[in-house]
Design a protein around this motif. Structure first.
Motif, PDB file in Angstrom:
ATOM      1  N   LYS A 303      35.655  49.110  40.857  1.00  0.00           N
ATOM      2  CA  LYS A 303      34.720  47.994  41.014  1.00  0.00           C
ATOM      3  C   LYS A 303      35.172  47.106  39.890  1.00  0.00           C
ATOM      4  O   LYS A 303      34.890  45.835  39.834  1.00  0.00           O
ATOM      5  N   GLU A 304      35.235  47.366  38.748  1.00  0.00           N
ATOM      6  CA  GLU A 304      35.622  46.739  37.590  1.00  0.00           C
ATOM      7  C   GLU A 304      37.086  45.653  37.790  1.00  0.00           C
ATOM      8  O   GLU A 304      36.778  44.660  37.609  1.00  0.00           O
ATOM      9  N   LYS A 306      38.143  45.502  40.719  1.00  0.00           N
ATOM     10  CA  LYS A 306      38.141  44.370  41.751  1.00  0.00           C
ATOM     11  C   LYS A 306      37.550  43.029  41.502  1.00  0.00           C
ATOM     12  O   LYS A 306      37.615  41.910  42.063  1.00  0.00           O
ATOM     13  N   LYS A 307      36.472  43.322  40.645  1.00  0.00           N
ATOM     14  CA  LYS A 307      35.441  42.286  40.196  1.00  0.00           C
ATOM     15  C   LYS A 307      36.318  41.106  39.441  1.00  0.00           C
ATOM     16  O   LYS A 307      36.335  39.962  39.842  1.00  0.00           O
ATOM     17  N   SER A 308      37.561  41.656  38.594  1.00  0.00           N
ATOM     18  CA  SER A 308      38.429  40.695  37.993  1.00  0.00           C
ATOM     19  C   SER A 308      39.140  40.149  38.755  1.00  0.00           C
ATOM     20  O   SER A 308      39.573  38.770  38.656  1.00  0.00           O
ATOM     21  N   LYS A 310      38.806  39.295  42.355  1.00  0.00           N
ATOM     22  CA  LYS A 310      38.123  38.512  42.893  1.00  0.00           C
ATOM     23  C   LYS A 310      37.981  37.466  42.060  1.00  0.00           C
ATOM     24  O   LYS A 310      37.887  36.060  42.865  1.00  0.00           O
ATOM     25  N   LYS A 311      37.442  37.551  40.981  1.00  0.00           N
ATOM     26  CA  LYS A 311      37.326  36.253  40.071  1.00  0.00           C
ATOM     27  C   LYS A 311      38.518  35.191  39.907  1.00  0.00           C
ATOM     28  O   LYS A 311      38.406  34.203  40.052  1.00  0.00           O
TER      29      LYS A 311
END
Length: 573
Positions: A303-304, A306-308, A310-311
């Protein structure tokens, strides 16, 4: 998870068989985790106790990291329990409360009984040392006062009474449930009735009773007929008679083929494909919680990361959008050259301070055109200004087109990383992706980031029915290794068309490739791609000699020529 009274009873039975009359050798503590080394029956046992995250108890084979300076509670346990005999391990009323009774000797050589109480109550879990004869609390892993709990205090000197937190009936000591059902709140549904009435019964047990009795547990108590109550009672007593007699059959529970839960009796509601029997509840718990910890750690890192990513993708898309707008302006640059040419041909018509010039446009059938002017500049300076703007936009168009292509390559690369995350099976593989993104400059470098073991050869290996070898990369490092190092020029290279995916190598073993080997490799390329859930997936394949590194020089990105395309469907048969 089903760590209920039935599982605890199975666990206590196994612990008793292994350590009764044994001696506590050494005790270690790390935060809310304890490890008790025990010498019993000629063997060394290691009992692991944790009240953090997922409260649990089991015999462990793993190495336990303990601080150099033991916490105060650990020192207290060592003082009262080490080198002393274990008299009994018991369970309170079929609840999730375990008691380890120890024959303790003080510094004067006097014997007394001390008990280590392990309460596995979710967020209210605790480990409590008591004087068993006085029923007084000596201390606890977590001290609880009324500011933390309105139910009870757990502090040194107070009386320990398990009734404070366990007030239901022991299901193993009940001879009939008809009277309990008839005297209960008639508006309760059956599931709530069982959970509230008895200790140690979990939703999993309720589900099994429901299945065996064929009575819907969503129904309210008042709706039950006498025959249904009798049926429920027979099933209930049958199950807990076996539990009372220690007739356990620990099982692993699978969901979608993944080990997701456990239980201590054979659940008849599950099909044979959904469960498998094991011998030891302790080893089962250790395997489950280790795999759960692995999954939880993996999910968190996923999750960490993927979040980075996608940003970063959103930033690139916004940048490309702005560059595309600028490019559209740059592509419309020819009008500025026309302006400059027309001004140069009509200097004599420009009056001082004029804000525009109307002239016939010899580039467009002599139609009249009005050209904006800078009133502060004369004719030659206005023409020069437009020539410079034209030249600047011409250069900008070339630069912007290159930058847009670079941005698109970066997005393709980052989308491939998102796919790599889904293929990662261990935290170390996720850590490799972090390191790759650090190296490429997409995320900040971690402090004290130790270099991990190179796992470029941890790719997937498959052999087809007709004997051909296939290699599949799970991340860009493996993809690069397989394509540019391991593969020979006459091996076949497969990749899903126009989408992120793994590099798949079909090895040439000096035989003609069979149709089966080609289809198998293509299906694997489709399976390990972002299109895996699609139908009729197009997969390109070519000889490895036709595959080159991408000009963007991003890991995993390539260009290829002289390819063929095959369409495959990987729907589950």
């Amino acid at each position: 998870m089903s760590l209920d009274g039935t599982v605890v009873k199975n666990l206590v039975y196994e612990i008793n068989n292994r350590i009764i009359d044994g001696r506590i050798d050494k005790i270690y503590q790390n935060n809310n985790d304890l490890l008790i080394n025990i010498r019993a029956k000629g063997k060394k046992e290691r009992l692991f106790i944790s009240i953090s995250g997922s409260p649990r108890v089991y015999f462990s084979e793993e190495i336990f990291d303990s601080p150099q300076n033991p916490p105060a509670f650990c020192m207290l346990l060592r003082k009262h329990l080490e080198n002393n005999q274990i008299l009994e391990v018991s369970q309170y009323k079929m609840d999730r409360i375990i008691k380890i009774l120890v024959k303790s000797r003080d510094e004067f050589g006097e014997f007394s009984k001390k008990a280590l109480i392990i309460e596995l109550m979710g967020k209210h879990s605790n480990v409590i040392l008591i004087d068993d004869e006085l029923k007084k609390i000596i201390d606890s892993l977590k001290r609880i006062n009324f500011n933390l709990s309105s139910v009870r205090e757990v502090l040194p000197g107070l009386t320990y009474n398990p009734e404070d937190i366990s007030k239901g009936f022991n299901p193993c000591e009940v001879n009939s449930i008809s009277e309990l059902i008839n005297n209960s709140n008639k508006n309760l549904n059956l599931k709530t009735f069982f959970l509230k009435t008895f200790t140690g019964i979990s939703p999993q047990m309720c589900s099994e009773i429901e299945y065996r009795s064929s009575v819907d547990f969503r129904r309210i108590v008042s709706s039950l007929s006498e025959s249904e109550i009798k049926n429920l009672e027979e099933v209930f007593l049958e199950i807990f008679k076996e539990v009372k007699e220690y007739k356990f059959s620990p099982i692993k529970i699978y969901r979608d083929g993944i080990f997701k839960d456990f239980y201590s009796i054979d659940l008849k509601e599950l099909s044979e494909n959904e469960k498998s029997k094991v011998e030891s509840i302790s080893s089962l718990l250790e395997e489950f919680y280790n795999s759960k910890f692995l999954r939880d750690t993996l999910d968190l890192k996923n999750k960490e990361l993927k979040k980075s990513i996608k940003k970063n993708i959103e930033k690139l898309k916004k940048k490309i959008s702005n560059q595309s707008n600028e490019l559209n302006i740059a592509l419309d640059r020819d009008k500025f050259k026309v302006y400059a040419d027309l001004i140069s041909s009509n200097f004599y018509k420009i009056e001082k301070g004029a804000i525009s010039l109307k002239v016939e446009n010899f580039y467009n059938e002599m139609k009249e055109i009005e050209i904006p002017l800078d009133p502060k500049l004369d004719g030659p300076s206005n023409a020069s200004k437009y020539y410079k703007k034209y030249s600047k936009l011409k250069n900008a168009a070339k630069f912007l087109a290159e930058q847009i292509e670079i941005g698109k390559s970066e997005i393709s690369y980052l989308e491939s990383i998102l796919l790599n995350i889904d293929f990662a099976e261990t935290p170390d593989e996720i850590e490799e992706l972090y390191e790759e993104l650090e190296k490429e400059g997409y995320i900040k470098k971690k402090k004290n980031n130790k270099k991990k073991k190179d796992n470029k050869e941890n790719y997937i290996y498959i052999k087809t029915e007709d004997g051909f070898e296939i290699f599949i990369g799970k991340n860009n490092k493996q993809n690069d290794y397989l394509t540019h190092k391991k593969a020979k020029k006459n091996d076949l290279w497969f990749h899903v068309k126009d989408a992120p995916g793994s590099h798949v190598i079909l090895k040439n073993d000096n035989r003609n490739f069979t149709n089966n080997s080609l289809i198998t490799a293509a299906k694997l390329a489709a399976k390990y791609s972002s299109l895996s859930k699609s139908k009729n997936i197009s997969v390109d394949y070519t000889f490895k000699i036709n595959v080159k590194r991408h000009p963007a020089k991003k890991p995993g990105l390539v260009t290829y020529t002289n390819y063929k395309t095959i369409n495959v469907n990987i729907e589950k048969e």
